[in-house]
Design an enzyme around this catalytic site. Structure first.
Site, PDB file in Angstrom:
ATOM      1  N   ASN A  69      56.817  -9.662  22.452  1.00  0.00           N
ATOM      2  CA  ASN A  69      56.157  -9.093  21.532  1.00  0.00           C
ATOM      3  C   ASN A  69      57.217  -8.699  20.285  1.00  0.00           C
ATOM      4  O   ASN A  69      58.328  -8.846  20.316  1.00  0.00           O
ATOM      5  CB  ASN A  69      55.988  -7.565  21.986  1.00  0.00           C
ATOM      6  CG  ASN A  69      56.943  -6.523  22.066  1.00  0.00           C
ATOM      7  OD1 ASN A  69      57.070  -6.077  20.892  1.00  0.00           O
ATOM      8  ND2 ASN A  69      57.889  -6.533  23.228  1.00  0.00           N
ATOM      9  N   ASN A 127      66.057   4.775  22.445  1.00  0.00           N
ATOM     10  CA  ASN A 127      65.861   3.344  22.309  1.00  0.00           C
ATOM     11  C   ASN A 127      66.793   2.878  21.248  1.00  0.00           C
ATOM     12  O   ASN A 127      66.562   2.875  20.069  1.00  0.00           O
ATOM     13  CB  ASN A 127      64.488   3.060  21.914  1.00  0.00           C
ATOM     14  CG  ASN A 127      64.165   1.439  21.808  1.00  0.00           C
ATOM     15  OD1 ASN A 127      65.043   0.601  21.922  1.00  0.00           O
ATOM     16  ND2 ASN A 127      63.066   1.263  21.586  1.00  0.00           N
ATOM     17  N   CYS A 130      65.900  -1.905  20.481  1.00  0.00           N
ATOM     18  CA  CYS A 130      64.812  -2.788  20.069  1.00  0.00           C
ATOM     19  C   CYS A 130      65.238  -4.007  19.354  1.00  0.00           C
ATOM     20  O   CYS A 130      66.001  -4.083  18.287  1.00  0.00           O
ATOM     21  CB  CYS A 130      63.871  -1.893  19.002  1.00  0.00           C
ATOM     22  SG  CYS A 130      62.498  -2.693  18.509  1.00  0.00           S
ATOM     23  N   LYS A 164      68.581   3.218  26.703  1.00  0.00           N
ATOM     24  CA  LYS A 164      67.967   2.080  26.974  1.00  0.00           C
ATOM     25  C   LYS A 164      68.751   1.030  26.327  1.00  0.00           C
ATOM     26  O   LYS A 164      68.904   1.069  25.001  1.00  0.00           O
ATOM     27  CB  LYS A 164      66.505   2.205  26.465  1.00  0.00           C
ATOM     28  CG  LYS A 164      65.736   0.994  26.884  1.00  0.00           C
ATOM     29  CD  LYS A 164      64.188   1.239  26.838  1.00  0.00           C
ATOM     30  CE  LYS A 164      63.420  -0.009  27.247  1.00  0.00           C
ATOM     31  NZ  LYS A 164      62.042   0.228  27.095  1.00  0.00           N
ATOM     32  N   ASN A 191      66.132  -3.508  28.086  1.00  0.00           N
ATOM     33  CA  ASN A 191      65.182  -3.987  27.042  1.00  0.00           C
ATOM     34  C   ASN A 191      64.870  -5.068  27.102  1.00  0.00           C
ATOM     35  O   ASN A 191      65.305  -6.048  27.686  1.00  0.00           O
ATOM     36  CB  ASN A 191      65.360  -3.100  25.681  1.00  0.00           C
ATOM     37  CG  ASN A 191      63.997  -2.969  24.875  1.00  0.00           C
ATOM     38  OD1 ASN A 191      63.175  -3.583  25.001  1.00  0.00           O
ATOM     39  ND2 ASN A 191      64.207  -1.920  24.118  1.00  0.00           N
ATOM     40  N   THR A 192      63.832  -5.731  26.098  1.00  0.00           N
ATOM     41  CA  THR A 192      63.340  -7.127  26.213  1.00  0.00           C
ATOM     42  C   THR A 192      64.492  -8.001  25.886  1.00  0.00           C
ATOM     43  O   THR A 192      65.265  -7.913  25.104  1.00  0.00           O
ATOM     44  CB  THR A 192      61.916  -7.383  25.382  1.00  0.00           C
ATOM     45  OG1 THR A 192      62.537  -6.850  24.063  1.00  0.00           O
ATOM     46  CG2 THR A 192      60.963  -6.582  25.868  1.00  0.00           C
TER      47      THR A 192
HETATM   48  C1  SIN Z   1      58.876  -2.722  19.578  1.00  0.00           C
HETATM   49  O1  SIN Z   1      58.095  -1.843  18.986  1.00  0.00           O
HETATM   50  O2  SIN Z   1      58.949  -3.715  18.697  1.00  0.00           O
HETATM   51  C2  SIN Z   1      59.023  -2.861  21.016  1.00  0.00           C
HETATM   52  C3  SIN Z   1      59.937  -1.642  21.316  1.00  0.00           C
HETATM   53  C4  SIN Z   1      61.382  -2.385  21.865  1.00  0.00           C
HETATM   54  O3  SIN Z   1      61.438  -3.308  22.211  1.00  0.00           O
HETATM   55  O4  SIN Z   1      62.157  -1.455  22.066  1.00  0.00           O
END
Ligand code: SIN
Length: 306
Positions: A69, A127, A130, A164, A191-192
């Site tokens: 994403n 967060n 990101c 996070k 996180n990713t």
């Molecule tokens: C996003 O909104 O890009 C994803 C959120 C994230 O990865 O922290």
């Protein structure tokens, strides 16, 4: 009924099954599929000080066992969230952990102060990881900056604070240590992972933002490894995240050192998965002769070498 409650320093949850930010909207969308009160908690989509339109489309692409994403923190802004989304969330009968991101310390101070004044919030997840927004929301790649964000929020409110963290660093350990020293009650790992997808016939990247963050079962072994490494090095409660879709996954994260877990990508294809995991947890614990999650957390047995 089994006692599934867990404590992450000041954050107390009725059970360790949370739903991850960005995968559950603001919960309203899930009403038909989910028994909210049964969940350990809900972490709504990240909110930022000002509204953000997010990144250009396409913003998601399915990959082998995963999802990329590049949403870019699309949201209507903190003030609108507090006025219009938060009151409904706080009536769901589960712990609400508000997830915030910002580019400036002053904004973290302001948001934390406002949240302090809203009764019923269980905690704040920062967060700072990101991968899809440039220019300062990725404080989590630097231990000093990450600790500064935690300190800013701790000094502005009494709510439990979770950081996070990003896996997109050489080692997560120094960052986990820095945020724990700064007063984080827990860390969410992870996180990713930054990735990309290419349409070779068009010679183009698929995502409008070129790069995105990978989640889903593809990252589970990587996330497990990071949870385990941090749990060995830093005495801070961990919330494990990364491709969790079954009770086996939950148990693996607990053994690796997680006190709680977040279910993310699986919500997109099975919104009731969090409820299912809460119901399956007592039997899985019993298979390890345990009756509470904390009896399993970090109890991985590593055979002696040689
Ligand atoms: C996003 O909104 O890009 C994803 C959120 C994230 O990865 O922290």
């Amino acid at each position: 009924m089994a006692d599934l409650s867990v404590s992450l320093n000041r954050l107390k949850l009725k059970n360790p099954i949370l739903v991850a930010s960005g995968t559950f909207g603001y919960a309203k969308e899930m009403t038909a599929f989910v028994d909210f009160a049964e969940l350990g908690g809900i972490i709504p989509k990240t909110v930022t000080p000002q509204p953000r339109p997010g990144n250009p489309p396409p913003r998601t692409v399915e990959t082998a066992s995963g999802l990329l994403n590049s949403i870019g923190l699309d949201n209507d802004g903190f003030d609108q969230f507090v006025a219009e989304k938060l009151p409904g969330l706080l009536k769901l009968g589960t712990s609400i952990i508000v997830n915030i991101a910002a580019k400036a310390m002053d904004d973290f101070h302001r948001m934390a102060k406002v949240l302090q004044g809203v009764p019923g919030i269980a905690g704040i997840e920062l967060n700072i990881s990101c991968p899809n927004v440039s220019g300062g929301v990725d404080f989590g790649t630097d231990p000093v900056m990450a600790a500064e964000v935690v300190s800013a929020v701790r000094s502005s409110c009494d709510l439990p604070v979770i950081a996070k963290l990003t896996p997109n660093v050489t080692s997560v350990v120094p960052i986990a240590r820095a945020v724990a020293d700064a007063g984080a009650d827990a860390v969410s790992l992870v996180n990713t992972f930054q990735g990309m997808a290419i349409d070779w016939k068009k010679r183009r990247p698929i995502l409008g933002n070129v790069l995105g963050g990978l989640s889903g079962p593809a990252i589970k072994p990587l996330a497990l490894r990071i949870v385990w490494q941090v749990s060995q090095a830093v005495p801070v409660p961990i919330i494990g995240i990364g491709g969790i879709q079954s009770i086996d996954d939950v148990m693996e994260f607990l053994l690796a050192g997680a006190t709680a877990v977040q279910v993310g990508t699986a919500n997109f294809y099975n919104p009731g998965v969090g409820n299912q995991l809460v119901r399956e947890l007592p039997e899985a614990l019993a298979r390890l002769n345990a009756s509470t999650p904390s009896e399993v957390t970090g109890k991985l047995e590593i055979p002696a070498k040689g």
